[in-house]
Enzyme design. Structure first.
Site, PDB file in Angstrom:
ATOM      1  N   ASP A   1       9.073 -35.500  -2.833  1.00 10.62           N
ATOM      2  CA  ASP A   1       9.704 -34.583  -1.883  1.00 10.62           C
ATOM      3  C   ASP A   1       8.603 -33.926  -1.063  1.00 10.62           C
ATOM      4  O   ASP A   1       7.442 -33.848  -1.505  1.00 10.62           O
ATOM      5  CB  ASP A   1      10.532 -33.522  -2.620  1.00 10.62           C
TER       6      ASP A   1
ATOM      7  N   HIS B   1      12.981 -23.724  -2.143  1.00 13.68           N
ATOM      8  CA  HIS B   1      12.608 -25.130  -2.160  1.00 13.68           C
ATOM      9  C   HIS B   1      11.122 -25.250  -2.497  1.00 13.68           C
ATOM     10  O   HIS B   1      10.298 -24.451  -2.062  1.00 13.68           O
ATOM     11  CB  HIS B   1      12.863 -25.770  -0.791  1.00 13.68           C
TER      12      HIS B   1
ATOM     13  N   GLU C   1       7.692 -30.573   1.841  1.00 13.44           N
ATOM     14  CA  GLU C   1       8.061 -29.357   2.579  1.00 13.44           C
ATOM     15  C   GLU C   1       7.275 -29.379   3.888  1.00 13.44           C
ATOM     16  O   GLU C   1       6.136 -29.871   3.930  1.00 13.44           O
ATOM     17  CB  GLU C   1       7.752 -28.094   1.784  1.00 13.44           C
TER      18      GLU C   1
ATOM     19  N   GLU D   1      11.805 -19.319  10.012  1.00 15.73           N
ATOM     20  CA  GLU D   1      12.956 -19.967   9.375  1.00 15.73           C
ATOM     21  C   GLU D   1      12.520 -20.991   8.333  1.00 15.73           C
ATOM     22  O   GLU D   1      13.189 -21.179   7.310  1.00 15.73           O
ATOM     23  CB  GLU D   1      13.860 -20.624  10.425  1.00 15.73           C
TER      24      GLU D   1
ATOM     25  N   ASP E   1      11.554 -29.791  -6.624  1.00 14.84           N
ATOM     26  CA  ASP E   1      12.680 -30.586  -6.121  1.00 14.84           C
ATOM     27  C   ASP E   1      12.562 -32.050  -6.548  1.00 14.84           C
ATOM     28  O   ASP E   1      13.566 -32.710  -6.811  1.00 14.84           O
ATOM     29  CB  ASP E   1      12.772 -30.476  -4.596  1.00 14.84           C
TER      30      ASP E   1
END
Length: 228
Positions: free
Chosen positions: A7, A150, A9, A52, A155
């Protein structure tokens, strides 16, 4: 079979618009069993973190400021990935950022033929259902109570459990890491078949005694509608 569940980010949604990868987490599985080997890294994206995006993963400019650039750990990452299939949730997104970072380094892209997308699998297994990682964790009873934000490695750990369930469940072979392929195949093929017993149909006709009681009951009814 060796597979890597991973995963990422990022700073946003589109590497073509300047978004960068800031974290990657990879977990090794052999024959659908975790081996304990992982690769995890944070990267300085050389750009500011949108508010965000930080709200999603909690990685701030300050935290990332002293982290290595992607190119500094790219070879180490590629060595860990080797030529194994790569499993990700919404894999096109993660492959897009991974290959964008490799391109910046002048390195060869990872072929999408190695891509296994758990969303695509979930669409087949559960058509019309919610397919987010959270939703699939709930469906399969995977504990995510420690997931407040997250995180790539966290994850990936959750996705590894979901992936096992999506592809056959834990019964395929816990503690089988390192076993040969035939042993895994035998474990997966072990099914208890119960012999089905066929019984003759039960009679549904009224007995003579029941018919006689029915006649007496009808005779006891005064002025029945069916005789008017």
């Amino acid at each position: 079979m060796r597979e890597i569940i991973f995963d990422t980010e990022t700073t946003g949604f589109d590497p073509k618009k300047g978004d960068r990868m800031v974290e990657i987490g990879c977990i090794e599985m052999v024959n659908r069993v975790l081996t304990g080997r992982t690769f995890h890294a944070y990267f300085n994206p050389d750009r500011s973190m949108p508010a965000e995006a930080e709200a999603v993963h909690g990685l701030s400019d300050t935290f990332l400021s002293d982290k290595p650039r992607f190119h500094e750990r790219a070879e180490e990452l590629l060595e860990f990935l080797a030529d194994s299939p790569l499993v990700a949730h919404n894999a096109g997104f993660d492959f897009g950022f991974l290959n964008a970072e490799l391109d910046i380094c002048g390195l060869e892209a990872v072929s999408t033929t190695r891509m296994i997308d758990t969303i695509a699998i979930a669409k087949v297994r559960h058509p019309g259902a919610k397919l987010s990682l959270d939703a699939l964790c709930t469906r399969y009873g995977v504990d995510r109570s420690h997931r407040t934000k997250h995180g790539a490695l966290l994850d990936a750990e959750l996705l590894a459990q979901v992936y096992v369930e999506l592809t056959g469940g834990r019964q395929i072979g816990l503690e089988l890491a390192g076993a040969d392929e035939s042993a895994i195949a035998d474990a997966a093929a072990t099914v208890v078949v119960r012999e089905r017993v066929f019984r003759p149909a039960r009679p549904h006709m009224a007995s003579a005694e029941e018919l006689e009681r029915h006649v007496r009951f009808l005779e006891s009814i005064k002025s029945p509608l069916w005789s008017s």
